[in-house]
Each structure stands twice: as structure tokens, then as C-alpha cells.
Design an enzyme around this catalytic site. Sequence first.
Site, PDB file in Angstrom:
ATOM      1  N   SER A 435    -110.737 -21.832-111.203  1.00 43.12           N
ATOM      2  CA  SER A 435    -109.664 -22.434-112.000  1.00 43.12           C
ATOM      3  C   SER A 435    -108.543 -22.814-111.027  1.00 43.12           C
ATOM      4  O   SER A 435    -108.792 -23.475-110.030  1.00 43.12           O
ATOM      5  CB  SER A 435    -109.175 -21.470-113.091  1.00 43.12           C
ATOM      6  OG  SER A 435    -108.685 -20.267-112.507  1.00 43.12           O
ATOM      7  N   SER A 577     -89.296  -0.199-120.203  1.00 44.35           N
ATOM      8  CA  SER A 577     -88.606  -1.436-119.845  1.00 44.35           C
ATOM      9  C   SER A 577     -87.930  -1.193-118.496  1.00 44.35           C
ATOM     10  O   SER A 577     -88.447  -0.449-117.672  1.00 44.35           O
ATOM     11  CB  SER A 577     -87.593  -1.820-120.925  1.00 44.35           C
ATOM     12  OG  SER A 577     -87.026  -3.086-120.629  1.00 44.35           O
TER      13      SER A 577
END
Length: 892
Positions: A435, A577
Site C-alpha cells: 500500500s 490520557s
Amino acid sequence: MAELLALGDECGEGDLGASALAGSCLADNRLNLDVYPDGCRRFLQLFQGQQREVVQVEFLRLSSNDHLLGTTLGILPHLKYMKSLVLKGGHVRDEFGSCQHGSLTSLPPDVGNLRCLTHLDLSFNSLSILPSCILHLSSLRVLLVSHNSLVALPEGFGSLSKLTFFSAMKNQLKDLPQSIGELAMLQNLDLSENALEFLPEEVGNLHNCTELDLSGNHLSSIPDSLANLKSLRRLHLHSNLLMTVPASLASLPNLSRLDLQNNCLHAVPPEIQTSPFVHLRGNPLGETEQSSQAGESSVGVLRRLFLASEEDSFTVTSEGCKVVLACGIHFYFPPGAASDPLQIYFRTLTPDPQWVKLRHHDILLSRVLELQPHGVKFQQEVQIWMPYASPQTLHQHEVVVRTFSGQSWSDLSTRAEQKRKSRKHVAHCSVLHFSWFLVVSRLVQNECKVPTEGTLLFSSVDPNIKVTFPPGVTEETRSVKLQVLQVSAEEIQEFIADAGCRASPLLYLSQDSPVDFLRPVRIQVPLPPGVTGLNLDRSRLHLLHGDLEGQTWDDITSQVVLEFTHLYAVFEVTHFSWYWLWYTTKTYIGGIAKKVYERLRMYQVNFIALQRKKDPEQVLLQCVPKNKVDPVLKKLQDRYRGPEPSDMVEMFEGEQFFAAFERGISIDMDRPDCVDGCLSFIFYSHLKNMKEIYVTSPVDRKGQAVKGQVSFYRGAVPENIPEDASRRRKRPDSLWLATLPIKLPRLKPRWGENPIPLNGSSFPPLNLGNAETGYLTQANLLSIARRVGTDWQTIGLNLGLTYQQIERIGYNNREDLDKQILDMLFSWAQQNSEDPDCVSKLITAIKESGRQDIADEVESIIELGRQKYRKSIRRVGLEQESSTEDSAIAMM
């Protein structure tokens, strides 16, 4: 005809409009309409209003990317006198800059009645079979069907008995009809980059063939009958699967090039190996063939391919191979990776931030590599080595190859290596599919699988940072990733000018599950520099939680239980986070943290604008990181001059900016990288943000110099642009970055002192060639120029003009194709007027550009000149009736 009337009504044009079109498009008996986006519409309007003139046309060029092509095709059989027809695609490009094929899939049967047609070009289209009407074109001499999807040629192909040039490169041909040997007049045959597995013996009957190109196919052998091609000068067989070649090829009397590179030749006959015109690089010569009984795959005996810069494909077989591209990219296809012969296509692309999405703190280190066909599954992993710009100062980063699936990017397991001899850095990865690929530097990433019984995760950047997952933290195993960004006390003080502020390393945690953990996860981070558990003032300590984009930082100190040791702070959370521990007297720490985080993503850069000393109209623009400005200027100072670099500005990785030429300086607006009259750039800190272009001016420079300038402006920036950056963008145009001066000197006369005005342009008198071989005059060149059309750049390059010269000619004569063509031809003619072989070089360049029709006209002019010269010799009595032309020349 009803459709034609509708077109005329729609445009509000009748005979008057057609007359105007005829005056601008119809030159003598030629129509070059492929240069217009609406060329087919113009043709239909001309046919409606000036039918009598149009049916006399002998040379017609149309774009097959035109949506009105289907309607236009029905009119072609009416042009009974047509000699040359070009219906090419490739006039439209996709988002990656590749030519889009035209919509042509067939031709009307009545096209076969065009008895005068000698030149037909259907390249860059969607033909899967050759239209049968072509076989009835009895006068056809030149046929081009390259860049289509042809899988076979009709058995009756040999009926084109007058064919001298045939190109079917870049199709899907698997075999050839035996009748191809009946093309007795064929001189040039190009079947490169197809899927041919064998050749019929009848190919050896092409006795007039001077050039045969069979490169990039699947040929394992060639017939001995090729030794019958006594006229052959160039034979291209590179990038096939040849195991043997007949020794008789070395005895071809006129052969000057035999290209056998990148095949499977373990041995070649000594007659061939010692010939100076034979090229054998990329063959396993002298190596023992791999035994099928050994059952071992040895890299040493694999076929090795070395591809030139102009090549864009190669063939892989079940035996495997090693491939080296001109740009330095390497491939290793192990035996068995491909079960059948597979044609691999490749190209490198300039990164476009619209689809190359970089994460925070990522750094792009290479161009984008596209490998086709997409989605093909290999039986074994293919190894890729991609060169990249070394990020020598990024100690907290690691190099990875990132691949695009069509929807999203993902990182591959990568090993960074350094070549022994060149010391160049390469990224090594293995893939099972093809790809898009690129090399990036990201924050070092540590990851682990978290089972039900829990686990422990450490940071390799700072081992003092660890995450503890207790038993029962999850019901199903999930993957967790940890990244750490070190922030020094000096950086904090520089950004916010507060000696009392300190911060721990910035911690980023992520997982592959949207569900929070069932039990709190315990995180240990080091206390900020200079802070210990003994001197800790808890009122000054703040634990911040940032969102995924780092735009919002919340103080969660009161929401978690913080524990302290002499060196560490420990807290527990249930979701992941950004986390950051700060030590400061400030009360609103969230805004300060956001400001520092945004500054950590910025780069300090300078702009430079330099002009070539020998050619001031050639301008080099570059955006250079602050630490590289002096080395770059030192490297360029011998060839360029210009003002001092701009003041320092700050930019993001992947940020777009523009260069606008102002105050009497202009550029070609048709450039693909030109947006609203400005040049578009993308800033990547470790790649060259440089462009070299030609500029011009609408101001008359014969009497005075032009003092202009180039200004740089911000464009699209990464999502969620920092507020602090926005506030620093001053003046009425808040996107302005810098302005540098550009000066164009007074123009010197380009042509002779007394140029002759012709057709609105001034050129000096010319006589190319000599009396014996015939002259090409100024009038002849003007006649040739009318037929060149959009092929002028290709012809110019084949004539030896540099790309920079071609680009400059285009810029100086923008929006005027005729002047571009004339400038190219007369520039070349002036440089080569003293060369006695310049006419033959012109004919060769035109043929190499695929314009046999023009080459025929030039040869006709030359032949007429020879005849006139012979007659003049006879008239003055310098040639006896029985003498030959050579003896006449000798008497002079």
C-alpha cells in the site's frame, strides 16, 4: 447533428462564433485541440459552422479525457483527408499527480475507411481490445497504443503492411500473434512492460527492424530467430526472467546496444559477455543455480535487480529476488513470496497533510512510497529498507515505518539500521501486503498486554515511570501503550519566564478498549526537578489531566489520592490520557500547561530567498530550521546571492505556508503547486522545504530593473491551532510571516540586432544544416512549430534542453502555447546553428517524442532541399550525367 445544434444554441454561437473559433484553432489543415479543456466542444462547433473547412483537416489532436469525446468520434469518418489522428488521455491528473487514462474504449467502424491516415496515437486510454477498424487502415505507418489495458493483439495484425513504428508499452499483453512477422516494413517495435512469456519465431522475420524493446516482461527465453534481424541496432531485454540467450545475437552486424540487465542469467556465451555493447548488471553471473533438492533458500543466489531512475516497475516470480531502486529503497522477496509472476509498480510521492496525518510530536523523515497492486497478499513476508533523514537530536524518539490501509495509518515493527559504507540511515520492516509507506520519528512507545491477573509496565525513556495493573483490573486481555516526553527545567523557564515553575516528564497512556478499567491503575512518576519528599510543599503540587489533543488541561489534584516518597509521586486512575505533574505557585496552572505543551510542538525557522548569479530569474525559496541556516547558506553561496534570511518565526510539523511574489514579480499560475497565485509549501522539519522556480515581470525591463519582493504567509495549519500562536500573528494580514526583496535586472536583447518580425514574434534568420544535406530555414521552423502542440516540452528535452530551460520558457510565455513552442525551437536552433548534424538530431528528437508525423515532414523538406541542390549543380555543369552524388560533392 441535433446534438451539434444543441451545443451551438447553448453557447449562443452560430456561424460567426464558428468563424472566430476557426481563426484561433484552425491553422492551415491542422487542429490541435488537446490543449483546451473543452477541445471536443470546440471541434463540434467548428464542424457545425465550418464543415467544409473541417473535413479538409489532415492533422487532428483531441483529449480523450474530454466528456464529449463520444459525440466527437462519430464525426471522425467524415475527415477523409486526415493523415494524423491523436486521441490521447493523460491530460488530467489525480490527487497524487498521476496521469488519468482517457475514456476511449473503441472506435467507430467507419474509421477504417480513412485511407489517408498514416499516424494514429491512442495512448493513455482504456482499450482492452484493439479496435478492428484499425486493421483496415491500409496507409497506417505509425501506431501508438501504449498505457492501455490490451491483453492480446488480433491475429490479423500483420495486415498493417506499411507499419514502420508500433508502440504497445505498458499494456497486459501475454502473447503475440504469428502474423506480427508479416510487418515487413516495421522499424521500431516497443512492447515493454507487458506480461509476455514467450515470443513467436516469426518475430525473426522483421528484417527492417532497427530497435526492439521487450524489457519489463516475463520472458524466460527468446527465439534463435532474433539472429535474423540484421538491421537491428538496439535490443532491450532488461527486467525479464531470461535464463539463456543465444550466442548468435553477438553476430548481428549493426547491433550497438544489447541490454540484458536484471535477468536470471547464471552464464552467458563468451561472445556476448566480451562484447562492449552488452549490459549485464543485475544478473547472478557465476553463481551456482539453486538446487530444487536442497530445499534451502539462499539469498546469495537470488536474482538481483538494479532499477534506473526512469523505471517504475519490476517483475517478481516464485523464485524471489532482491531489488534496488534508484532512490535507495531496497526490497527482498523471499522464494515463494509470490506464487505467479507479479508485476510490481512503485512511485514516491510528496506528502500531502490532507491524508498524511501526523500525531502530536511525530516528525516526518521520508517521502511517501506507494507500492502496487494494493491488497495483494504475499505468501511470505517481503522486507523493505527505506532511507530516511536521520533525526540525530531526537533522543526520546524512535523511527518506525507507517503504512496506510486506505482508511487509517498504523505503525509497523521497524528496525533502524545504518549502512556501513555510505553511513546512510534506513528503516527496515516486513510486510505481507502493499500500500503506502513512510518513515516517521515518534515518541518512544512501550506497550504490553494486560491480562486478568494484572501486570507491570515500565518506560524505557525513564525507568522511574511505571504503571501497575492489579489483579482483576480487566475481564479480557487488552493492549496498553505508554509514551513519555521529557521536559527540562530550562524549557519551562524559557516558555513562561518563571524560575519557580517545574514539571515532571509528560506521560501519555492509551489502550485499545473504550471501557474503563475495573480497578484503579497505579501510576508512579518522578517528582519535578529539585523537589523531594522532604522539602515538598503540597499546596504547590498540581496533577494535570489533558485531553487527547492536549488542548484542555484540568487540575485533578483534589480528585485523586496522591502519595509521596522521597523521589516519586503515586496516584491511581481508571481511564487513560495525558498526565503531567507540576510544581508552582501559580493558581491557574491549566492555561500555563497548555501554553508550554503547544510551544513544545513548534520549530524555530528562517526563510531564505536567493537568486542564481548567472540567471537572476531563477529564484530559490526555502524554509530552514534555525540551527541549519548557516550550513545551508554556506553551501549555496557560490551559485546564489540574495538578502539575509528573514527573522525567526515558529511553525508546526506539517503546517502549510505560501510564498507570494509581489510588486512587479509574477510566476506561472498554472503550476500544480500554485494556489490563488501563491506557491504552496508544507513544512517538515527534517525534509527540504525548498523550491526553485522561474519568475518574470509584466513590467518592461528593457529600460529599468524591477525591485519586487516575496512574502510568506501561513496557510492551513494542524487541527486545533494554539491560541498563543494566533495572538502572535500581527498586522492587517494576520497570516503574514516574512518578506524578502527580489530584484530582476534590466533585460538584454535576446536575439540579433536586426530581428525579422514574423507572426508577432522576432527571431533571427536561420539556416540549419548544409547545402549537401539540405537546409531548414526560419520559415521551415515556423511551419514545424504549428504542428508541435503540447509535445513541445518532450521534444525540447530530447533535443538536449535542460528541464530548467524548459520551465523558464514556459514561465516566460505563460498562457501562449505558440510562443512557448517558438521560443523552444529557436532557442535550440541558435545554440546548434553551427552543428552540421543538427537537422538529423532534430529529426531523431521528434521521433523519440512519438511525433513521427512531424519527422516525416522534416525529412520531406530535407529531401526537397537535396533535390534542389543536385539540380543547381547540374545547371552550372559541375556534375557529369554519369556521376554520383558523392562525386559531385567531391568536385566542390
